[in-house]
Design an enzyme around this catalytic site. Structure first.
Site, PDB file in Angstrom:
ATOM      1  N   SER A  24     -14.445 -12.037   9.542  1.00 28.28           N
ATOM      2  CA  SER A  24     -14.948 -10.856   8.843  1.00 28.28           C
ATOM      3  C   SER A  24     -15.153  -9.740   9.865  1.00 28.28           C
ATOM      4  O   SER A  24     -14.193  -9.271  10.456  1.00 28.28           O
ATOM      5  CB  SER A  24     -16.240 -11.191   8.082  1.00 28.28           C
ATOM      6  OG  SER A  24     -16.673 -10.085   7.330  1.00 28.28           O
ATOM      7  N   HIS A  79     -12.123 -10.865   5.466  1.00 27.07           N
ATOM      8  CA  HIS A  79     -12.793  -9.999   4.495  1.00 27.07           C
ATOM      9  C   HIS A  79     -12.246  -8.581   4.640  1.00 27.07           C
ATOM     10  O   HIS A  79     -12.574  -7.885   5.603  1.00 27.07           O
ATOM     11  CB  HIS A  79     -14.303 -10.001   4.717  1.00 27.07           C
ATOM     12  CG  HIS A  79     -14.937 -11.342   4.524  1.00 27.07           C
ATOM     13  ND1 HIS A  79     -16.201 -11.641   4.965  1.00 27.07           N
ATOM     14  CD2 HIS A  79     -14.488 -12.481   3.932  1.00 27.07           C
ATOM     15  CE1 HIS A  79     -16.512 -12.892   4.657  1.00 27.07           C
ATOM     16  NE2 HIS A  79     -15.474 -13.428   4.037  1.00 27.07           N
ATOM     17  N   ASP A 108     -20.292 -17.011   5.192  1.00 31.88           N
ATOM     18  CA  ASP A 108     -19.111 -17.465   4.476  1.00 31.88           C
ATOM     19  C   ASP A 108     -18.339 -18.436   5.361  1.00 31.88           C
ATOM     20  O   ASP A 108     -18.118 -18.172   6.538  1.00 31.88           O
ATOM     21  CB  ASP A 108     -18.229 -16.272   4.092  1.00 31.88           C
ATOM     22  CG  ASP A 108     -17.040 -16.678   3.231  1.00 31.88           C
ATOM     23  OD1 ASP A 108     -17.160 -17.680   2.488  1.00 31.88           O
ATOM     24  OD2 ASP A 108     -16.009 -15.992   3.289  1.00 31.88           O
TER      25      ASP A 108
END
Length: 355
Positions: free
Chosen positions: A173, A200, A296
């Protein structure tokens, strides 16, 4: 330093950044030429460590200014501000190739856009994380376990198993595009296994990211499409706004794109991809979690470890934000921790030979 031709955007970014006492705005300028002049005349205490750089400006645009900014000493970190459009995505990837460290979506002037806590969190994390990394030397040691002196992190398992996984999933991310590039550069042109990347990123940006990663000399990289066959020697990037899943059909494994609700506030998210891979491949899944905010990938890595697959994580020292890899490390799941480069070397050693 804030460099944007819109005074509204400069003011909006300044208001968000100044909510953090660890950040100081040293200059606000309207084009690249003004940014260069401000850097040249600033004494060291007031010289920008981080430049937030718009790409579309009059007089001197961001792409023209970028290499000139990076020639200044001490060299500042540059984060480009990008419009959430196909053109903006292409310009962003060009800036990353030219030496920018990261990007942020260019904020709108509406109160809603500026009040978005996710945008504020990403902005602050990128500015502070890249400022910290910018003060350290680039060279770092090879794959290494977490320092034993950090009591909050359990002792991690070390030592590579000589078992080639069936599939590798890489999740990232905040700070991910550069970490992914550093890792993929170290991979052989045709690894023995397929790899999935879940970064992401919004719709449109992932296609440009795949194109960017495809130019680095590692395996072929493409944005995943519904029904693609999962083939060894290729890397598939999860498309923006879709979860990336797998399904077995006969002797083939096909890729699926899902519009299921976001997980961990993200779509694509790493957890649904890892769940799907464990359901398809069982114990032969390898997960690699790189820099990023939040956690995540943690739940998915727990499933991978439970199925006796392998989990690796980026180390804290090289991460822009040690959220995602830190969550995995603190849970005791990471068999290896290291820089993106060292993890790439380890993957090349592990997956560069045939099963």
């Amino acid at each position: 330093m804030l460099c944007d031709d819109s005074s509204t955007v400069r003011s909006a970014l300044a208001r968000l950044l100044e909510t953090d006492p660890g950040i100081r705005i040293v200059a606000r300028v309207g084009d690249g030429a003004q940014a260069l002049a401000a850097l040249d005349r600033a004494a060291p205490p007031d010289r920008a460590q981080v430049v937030l750089l718009d790409l579309e400006m009059p007089v001197m645009d961001g792409m023209t200014a970028l290499p000139l900014i990076l020639q200044r000493e001490p060299r500042p970190v540059v984060i480009v501000a990008s419009a959430l459009t196909q053109r903006g995505a292409g310009a962003t990837m060009a800036a990353l190739r030219a030496g920018a460290s990261d990007y942020i979506p260019k904020p709108g002037a509406s109160a809603g856009a500026l009040a978005d806590p996710h945008f504020r969190g990403e902005l602050l994390a990128k500015v502070k994380g890249w400022a910290r990394l910018g003060q350290k030397p680039a060279a770092r040691p090879a794959v290494m376990p977490a320092p034993a002196a950090r009591p909050s992190v359990p002792r991690v398992r070390t030592g590579l198993r000589a078992v080639v996984p069936t599939v590798v999933c890489i999740g990232s991310s905040t700070g991910g595009p550069q970490a992914l590039a550093a890792l993929i550069r170290r991979l052989p042109r045709q690894p023995a296994v397929p790899m999935l990347v879940v970064q992401h990123m919004p719709r449109g940006f992932t296609a440009m990211l795949a194109q960017h990663l495809d130019t680095l000399g590692g395996p072929p990289v493409s944005e995943a499409r519904e029904g693609d066959v999962l083939e060894a020697g290729r890397i598939f990037v999860a498309p923006g706004d879709r979860h990336l899943l797998t399904r077995a059909e006969g002797e083939q494994v096909l890729l699926r794109l899902s519009e299921a609700p976001p997980e961990n506030f993200c779509r694509p998210a790493v957890d649904p991809t890892l769940r799907s891979l464990v359901a398809t491949f069982g114990h032969s899944v390898q997960a690699v979690i790189l820099t990023g905010m939040g956690q995540d990938g943690l739940a998915g890595c727990q499933l991978v470890a439970r199925a006796e697959g392998q989990v690796w994580a980026q180390d804290e020292a090289s991460s822009v934000v040690w959220g995602m890899p830190g969550a995995v490390a603190r849970a005791g799941l990471a068999a290896e921790q290291g820089t993106p480069e060292s993890l790439g070397d380890a993957l090349a050693k592990l997956c560069g030979r045939r099963a």
